[in-house]
Design a protein around this motif. Structure first.
Motif, PDB file in Angstrom:
ATOM      1  N   PRO A 147      -2.933  12.659   4.426  1.00 55.02           N
ATOM      2  CA  PRO A 147      -4.192  12.466   4.839  1.00 55.02           C
ATOM      3  C   PRO A 147      -4.147  11.308   6.031  1.00 55.02           C
ATOM      4  O   PRO A 147      -3.369  10.597   5.817  1.00 55.02           O
ATOM      5  CB  PRO A 147      -5.388  12.293   3.978  1.00 55.02           C
ATOM      6  CG  PRO A 147      -4.374  11.603   2.772  1.00 55.02           C
ATOM      7  CD  PRO A 147      -3.223  12.506   2.970  1.00 55.02           C
ATOM      8  N   PRO A 148      -4.775  11.531   7.149  1.00 55.38           N
ATOM      9  CA  PRO A 148      -4.845  10.373   8.054  1.00 55.38           C
ATOM     10  C   PRO A 148      -4.943   8.915   7.604  1.00 55.38           C
ATOM     11  O   PRO A 148      -5.899   8.847   6.731  1.00 55.38           O
ATOM     12  CB  PRO A 148      -6.149  10.611   8.885  1.00 55.38           C
ATOM     13  CG  PRO A 148      -6.278  12.237   9.064  1.00 55.38           C
ATOM     14  CD  PRO A 148      -6.041  12.317   7.431  1.00 55.38           C
ATOM     15  N   GLY A 149      -4.310   7.860   7.862  1.00 50.79           N
ATOM     16  CA  GLY A 149      -4.168   6.582   7.517  1.00 50.79           C
ATOM     17  C   GLY A 149      -3.341   6.347   6.282  1.00 50.79           C
ATOM     18  O   GLY A 149      -3.357   5.085   5.716  1.00 50.79           O
ATOM     19  N   VAL A 150      -3.033   7.406   5.526  1.00 45.28           N
ATOM     20  CA  VAL A 150      -2.142   7.159   4.318  1.00 45.28           C
ATOM     21  C   VAL A 150      -0.566   7.213   4.497  1.00 45.28           C
ATOM     22  O   VAL A 150      -0.252   8.247   5.092  1.00 45.28           O
ATOM     23  CB  VAL A 150      -2.724   8.197   3.366  1.00 45.28           C
ATOM     24  CG1 VAL A 150      -1.775   8.201   2.079  1.00 45.28           C
ATOM     25  CG2 VAL A 150      -4.110   8.135   3.098  1.00 45.28           C
ATOM     26  N   GLU A 151       0.125   6.242   4.075  1.00 44.24           N
ATOM     27  CA  GLU A 151       1.314   6.293   4.286  1.00 44.24           C
ATOM     28  C   GLU A 151       2.053   6.089   2.782  1.00 44.24           C
ATOM     29  O   GLU A 151       1.619   5.062   2.077  1.00 44.24           O
ATOM     30  CB  GLU A 151       2.020   4.894   5.008  1.00 44.24           C
ATOM     31  CG  GLU A 151       1.621   5.335   6.631  1.00 44.24           C
ATOM     32  CD  GLU A 151       2.175   4.189   7.483  1.00 44.24           C
ATOM     33  OE1 GLU A 151       2.676   4.395   8.567  1.00 44.24           O
ATOM     34  OE2 GLU A 151       2.012   3.120   6.898  1.00 44.24           O
ATOM     35  N   THR A 152       3.137   6.826   2.444  1.00 39.49           N
ATOM     36  CA  THR A 152       4.005   6.677   1.330  1.00 39.49           C
ATOM     37  C   THR A 152       5.075   5.717   2.095  1.00 39.49           C
ATOM     38  O   THR A 152       5.121   5.425   3.151  1.00 39.49           O
ATOM     39  CB  THR A 152       4.650   8.050   1.099  1.00 39.49           C
ATOM     40  OG1 THR A 152       5.124   8.569   1.999  1.00 39.49           O
ATOM     41  CG2 THR A 152       3.619   8.999   0.429  1.00 39.49           C
ATOM     42  N   LEU A 153       5.852   5.148   1.086  1.00 39.48           N
ATOM     43  CA  LEU A 153       7.008   4.200   1.355  1.00 39.48           C
ATOM     44  C   LEU A 153       7.930   4.869   2.485  1.00 39.48           C
ATOM     45  O   LEU A 153       8.449   4.254   3.434  1.00 39.48           O
ATOM     46  CB  LEU A 153       7.566   3.771   0.165  1.00 39.48           C
ATOM     47  CG  LEU A 153       8.538   2.425   0.554  1.00 39.48           C
ATOM     48  CD1 LEU A 153       7.297   1.334   0.779  1.00 39.48           C
ATOM     49  CD2 LEU A 153       9.079   1.978  -0.859  1.00 39.48           C
ATOM     50  N   PRO A 154       8.689   5.947   2.289  1.00 39.55           N
ATOM     51  CA  PRO A 154       9.407   6.692   3.065  1.00 39.55           C
ATOM     52  C   PRO A 154       8.664   6.976   4.247  1.00 39.55           C
ATOM     53  O   PRO A 154       9.337   6.725   5.612  1.00 39.55           O
ATOM     54  CB  PRO A 154       9.666   8.241   2.473  1.00 39.55           C
ATOM     55  CG  PRO A 154       9.563   7.937   1.167  1.00 39.55           C
ATOM     56  CD  PRO A 154       8.317   6.881   0.855  1.00 39.55           C
ATOM     57  N   ALA A 203       0.895  -1.398  -0.014  1.00 46.34           N
ATOM     58  CA  ALA A 203       0.007   0.044   0.044  1.00 46.34           C
ATOM     59  C   ALA A 203       0.780   1.142  -0.265  1.00 46.34           C
ATOM     60  O   ALA A 203       0.592   2.116  -0.797  1.00 46.34           O
ATOM     61  CB  ALA A 203      -0.928  -0.045   1.205  1.00 46.34           C
ATOM     62  N   ALA A 204       1.895   1.354   0.787  1.00 49.06           N
ATOM     63  CA  ALA A 204       2.808   2.475   0.699  1.00 49.06           C
ATOM     64  C   ALA A 204       3.481   2.757  -0.416  1.00 49.06           C
ATOM     65  O   ALA A 204       3.613   3.683  -0.893  1.00 49.06           O
ATOM     66  CB  ALA A 204       3.760   2.019   2.074  1.00 49.06           C
ATOM     67  N   LEU A 205       4.034   1.483  -1.234  1.00 52.89           N
ATOM     68  CA  LEU A 205       4.437   1.610  -2.437  1.00 52.89           C
ATOM     69  C   LEU A 205       3.628   2.174  -3.159  1.00 52.89           C
ATOM     70  O   LEU A 205       3.910   3.114  -4.070  1.00 52.89           O
ATOM     71  CB  LEU A 205       5.070   0.162  -2.747  1.00 52.89           C
ATOM     72  CG  LEU A 205       5.751   0.241  -4.157  1.00 52.89           C
ATOM     73  CD1 LEU A 205       6.841   0.922  -4.157  1.00 52.89           C
ATOM     74  CD2 LEU A 205       6.249  -1.146  -4.522  1.00 52.89           C
ATOM     75  N   LEU A 206       2.532   1.773  -3.427  1.00 55.30           N
ATOM     76  CA  LEU A 206       1.550   2.059  -4.276  1.00 55.30           C
ATOM     77  C   LEU A 206       1.223   3.591  -4.018  1.00 55.30           C
ATOM     78  O   LEU A 206       1.051   4.528  -5.247  1.00 55.30           O
ATOM     79  CB  LEU A 206       0.179   1.291  -4.163  1.00 55.30           C
ATOM     80  CG  LEU A 206      -0.866   1.757  -5.338  1.00 55.30           C
ATOM     81  CD1 LEU A 206      -0.637   1.515  -6.750  1.00 55.30           C
ATOM     82  CD2 LEU A 206      -2.272   0.930  -4.993  1.00 55.30           C
ATOM     83  N   ASN A 207       0.854   4.069  -2.859  1.00 55.99           N
ATOM     84  CA  ASN A 207       0.766   5.342  -2.720  1.00 55.99           C
ATOM     85  C   ASN A 207       1.883   6.397  -3.228  1.00 55.99           C
ATOM     86  O   ASN A 207       1.778   7.481  -3.810  1.00 55.99           O
ATOM     87  CB  ASN A 207       0.738   5.710  -1.283  1.00 55.99           C
ATOM     88  CG  ASN A 207      -0.685   5.312  -0.577  1.00 55.99           C
ATOM     89  OD1 ASN A 207      -1.865   5.469  -1.688  1.00 55.99           O
ATOM     90  ND2 ASN A 207      -0.676   4.893   0.605  1.00 55.99           N
ATOM     91  N   SER A 208       3.239   5.841  -2.983  1.00 53.06           N
ATOM     92  CA  SER A 208       4.382   6.758  -3.435  1.00 53.06           C
ATOM     93  C   SER A 208       4.519   6.891  -4.843  1.00 53.06           C
ATOM     94  O   SER A 208       4.628   7.806  -5.411  1.00 53.06           O
ATOM     95  CB  SER A 208       5.690   5.847  -2.744  1.00 53.06           C
ATOM     96  OG  SER A 208       5.803   6.176  -1.592  1.00 53.06           O
ATOM     97  N   VAL A 209       4.248   5.590  -5.459  1.00 59.82           N
ATOM     98  CA  VAL A 209       4.005   5.681  -7.117  1.00 59.82           C
ATOM     99  C   VAL A 209       3.202   6.845  -7.581  1.00 59.82           C
ATOM    100  O   VAL A 209       3.386   7.423  -8.534  1.00 59.82           O
ATOM    101  CB  VAL A 209       4.001   4.152  -7.799  1.00 59.82           C
ATOM    102  CG1 VAL A 209       3.726   4.252  -9.090  1.00 59.82           C
ATOM    103  CG2 VAL A 209       5.265   3.421  -7.323  1.00 59.82           C
ATOM    104  N   LEU A 245      12.684  12.629  -6.710  1.00 64.27           N
ATOM    105  CA  LEU A 245      12.589  13.681  -5.533  1.00 64.27           C
ATOM    106  C   LEU A 245      11.260  13.600  -4.751  1.00 64.27           C
ATOM    107  O   LEU A 245      11.339  13.244  -3.564  1.00 64.27           O
ATOM    108  CB  LEU A 245      12.753  15.116  -6.109  1.00 64.27           C
ATOM    109  CG  LEU A 245      12.669  15.977  -4.923  1.00 64.27           C
ATOM    110  CD1 LEU A 245      14.009  16.002  -4.112  1.00 64.27           C
ATOM    111  CD2 LEU A 245      12.792  17.486  -5.342  1.00 64.27           C
ATOM    112  N   SER A 246      10.225  13.323  -5.458  1.00 66.31           N
ATOM    113  CA  SER A 246       8.904  13.094  -4.780  1.00 66.31           C
ATOM    114  C   SER A 246       8.657  11.671  -4.248  1.00 66.31           C
ATOM    115  O   SER A 246       8.359  11.697  -3.234  1.00 66.31           O
ATOM    116  CB  SER A 246       7.762  13.372  -5.920  1.00 66.31           C
ATOM    117  OG  SER A 246       6.429  12.904  -5.624  1.00 66.31           O
ATOM    118  N   PHE A 247       9.404  10.632  -4.864  1.00 63.88           N
ATOM    119  CA  PHE A 247       9.269   9.429  -4.160  1.00 63.88           C
ATOM    120  C   PHE A 247       9.910   9.090  -3.112  1.00 63.88           C
ATOM    121  O   PHE A 247       9.554   8.595  -2.103  1.00 63.88           O
ATOM    122  CB  PHE A 247       9.690   8.356  -5.446  1.00 63.88           C
ATOM    123  CG  PHE A 247       9.615   6.979  -5.131  1.00 63.88           C
ATOM    124  CD1 PHE A 247       8.394   6.253  -5.447  1.00 63.88           C
ATOM    125  CD2 PHE A 247      10.367   6.168  -4.079  1.00 63.88           C
ATOM    126  CE1 PHE A 247       8.198   4.837  -5.129  1.00 63.88           C
ATOM    127  CE2 PHE A 247      10.138   4.814  -3.947  1.00 63.88           C
ATOM    128  CZ  PHE A 247       8.972   4.330  -4.509  1.00 63.88           C
TER     129      PHE A 247
END
Length: 269
Positions: free
Chosen positions: A218-225, A64-70, A205-207
């Motif tokens: 937003p609450p409950g959302v994580e990127t990979l970093p 999920a975190a990887l998908l959000n980052s991408v 840079l964004s990733f």
């Protein structure tokens, strides 16, 4: 051609090795710990195991975190390519009052500390827009990333535009080509490599962004970093973090390599 004596060459070689070691030995430790057979990361590792690779690669939180980052990186890069290119053309091809001020304002986000940008955007989203009934949510994080990604595209494209020969475009127009055809066949091929390089750097840079993401996600959302940072407080999960970090190290080489290749190709023309 500058020639250095033997002593100077040896000193430069030693300094280079020290700097490279300082940069890459910690990365080597991370990679080795991803194969650690122990439950806690450390050095030297007690043995080799693929246990943490197996757990990390099937971890739904990582997926999920990887998908959000991408997603965030792709959309932010798309905005950056459009806005950065348009801004570069506007500032390079036209002269208007306040031009230097506009140039400064475009570049400013990349010079500001990330925490300042994050706090400013967070305050805007929650204290200005939210009371007005505007909830930016996931898009707020994307907009936040786009603010500094634009600079990467802008700097690459405007640098190339300044070196382009305007006579080629004028010749194309004189031969009967329209604005669109001239842009497609003459203008764009001349700055295409800078455009691609800027896009790849913006994506990378964004990733990798963490500070601005902390304040705008937003609450409950994580990127990979962000996931990596949160897992570092759990000692038993650190080796999974090392696996993800190892994968990110390898993946980071891809945009950097193609960005350098695109820039070199453009400089060779």
């Amino acid at each position: 051609m500058l020639r250095l004596n033997r002593g100077t060459r040896i000193a430069l070689a030693v300094v280079t090795l020290v700097v490279l070691g300082f940069m890459y030995i910690p990365l080597f430790v991370i990679i080795m710990n991803s194969f650690n057979s122990g439950r806690v990361a450390g050095w030297p590792i007690p043995g080799f195991s693929l246990e943490w690779w197996g757990k990390a690669l099937v971890n739904p939180a990582v997926h999920a975190a990887l998908l959000n980052s991408v997603i965030v990186a792709l959309v932010a890069t798309a905005f950056a390519l459009l806005l950065g290119t348009l801004a570069a053309f506007a500032l390079q091809r036209f002269r208007f009052f306040g031009q230097h001020t506009v140039n400064l304002l475009i570049v400013l986000p990349i010079t500001l500390p990330g925490i300042v940008t994050g706090v400013a955007l967070s305050n805007t989203f929650h204290q200005v827009l939210k009371p007005m009934g505007i909830s930016v949510g996931y898009w707020g994080m994307i907009i936040a990333h786009a603010t500094f990604c634009v600079v990467m595209v802008f700097n690459n494209v405007i640098a190339r535009l300044r070196r382009m020969n305007p006579n080629l475009e004028e010749a194309s127009m004189d031969l009967g080509a329209g604005i669109g055809q001239t842009f497609r066949l003459v203008t764009f091929p001349q700055f295409r490599s800078a455009f691609i390089a800027g896009g790849l750097l913006a994506f990378a840079l964004s990733f990798d962004e963490i500070v601005v993401t902390i304040f705008t996600a937003p609450p409950g959302v994580e990127t990979l970093p962000l996931w990596i940072m949160n897992q570092m407080a759990r000692p038993n999960e650190v080796n999974q973090v090392n696996v993800v970090a190892t994968v990110m190290i390898l993946l980071s080489l891809i945009p950097v390599y193609f960005s350098q290749k695109a820039s070199a190709a453009g400089d060779a023309k």
